[in-house]
Write a protein that holds these residues in place. Sequence first.
Motif, PDB file in Angstrom:
ATOM      1  N   UNK A  42       0.840  -1.208   0.000  1.00  0.00           N
ATOM      2  CA  UNK A  42       0.000   0.000   0.000  1.00  0.00           C
ATOM      3  C   UNK A  42       0.873   1.256   0.000  1.00  0.00           C
ATOM      4  N   UNK A  43       0.348   2.330  -0.532  1.00  0.00           N
ATOM      5  CA  UNK A  43       1.112   3.561  -0.687  1.00  0.00           C
ATOM      6  C   UNK A  43       1.577   4.102   0.663  1.00  0.00           C
ATOM      7  N   UNK A  44       0.746   3.960   1.688  1.00  0.00           N
ATOM      8  CA  UNK A  44       1.112   4.542   2.982  1.00  0.00           C
ATOM      9  C   UNK A  44       2.226   3.769   3.679  1.00  0.00           C
ATOM     10  N   UNK A  45       2.673   2.643   3.120  1.00  0.00           N
ATOM     11  CA  UNK A  45       3.781   1.887   3.708  1.00  0.00           C
ATOM     12  C   UNK A  45       5.020   1.839   2.815  1.00  0.00           C
ATOM     13  N   UNK A  46       4.971   2.458   1.654  1.00  0.00           N
ATOM     14  CA  UNK A  46       6.099   2.404   0.726  1.00  0.00           C
ATOM     15  C   UNK A  46       7.274   3.273   1.151  1.00  0.00           C
ATOM     16  N   UNK A  49      10.475   2.054   7.007  1.00  0.00           N
ATOM     17  CA  UNK A  49      10.168   1.719   8.401  1.00  0.00           C
ATOM     18  C   UNK A  49       9.526   2.889   9.140  1.00  0.00           C
ATOM     19  N   UNK A  50       9.907   4.111   8.799  1.00  0.00           N
ATOM     20  CA  UNK A  50       9.300   5.260   9.487  1.00  0.00           C
ATOM     21  C   UNK A  50       7.815   5.352   9.171  1.00  0.00           C
ATOM     22  N   UNK A  51       7.430   5.064   7.917  1.00  0.00           N
ATOM     23  CA  UNK A  51       6.013   5.065   7.560  1.00  0.00           C
ATOM     24  C   UNK A  51       5.261   3.949   8.270  1.00  0.00           C
ATOM     25  N   UNK A  55       2.269   4.506  10.876  1.00  0.00           N
ATOM     26  CA  UNK A  55       0.978   3.859  10.617  1.00  0.00           C
ATOM     27  C   UNK A  55       0.530   3.036  11.825  1.00  0.00           C
ATOM     28  N   UNK A  56       1.441   2.241  12.390  1.00  0.00           N
ATOM     29  CA  UNK A  56       1.077   1.404  13.543  1.00  0.00           C
ATOM     30  C   UNK A  56       0.755   2.243  14.763  1.00  0.00           C
TER      31      UNK A  56
END
Length: 83
Positions: A42-46, A49-51, A55-56
């Motif tokens: 997904x785009x929000x995890x690309x 690790x900081x993303x 997100x988490x």
Amino acid sequence: MYRHILALQQVSRRTFVSTARRQVENKVPEKQKVFQEDNGMPVHLKGGTSDALLYRTTMALTILGAGYVVYELVKAAFPQKKN
């Protein structure tokens, strides 16, 4: 008094007008390649690790906040009896 105004004018002119500019490398094409490649993520995890950490953390705070809201609603629906 007039000397102070001239000094202030000179200092303000120096902060806004500068001939020494730092060259910044354009990283947009690199980021576009990373975010547009089709790798099933997904785009929000690309972003790495900081993303994923952001997100988490956001998901954890959302779940905890929703749980707290439900707890407060239940507490308000069944008030405590006073002795």
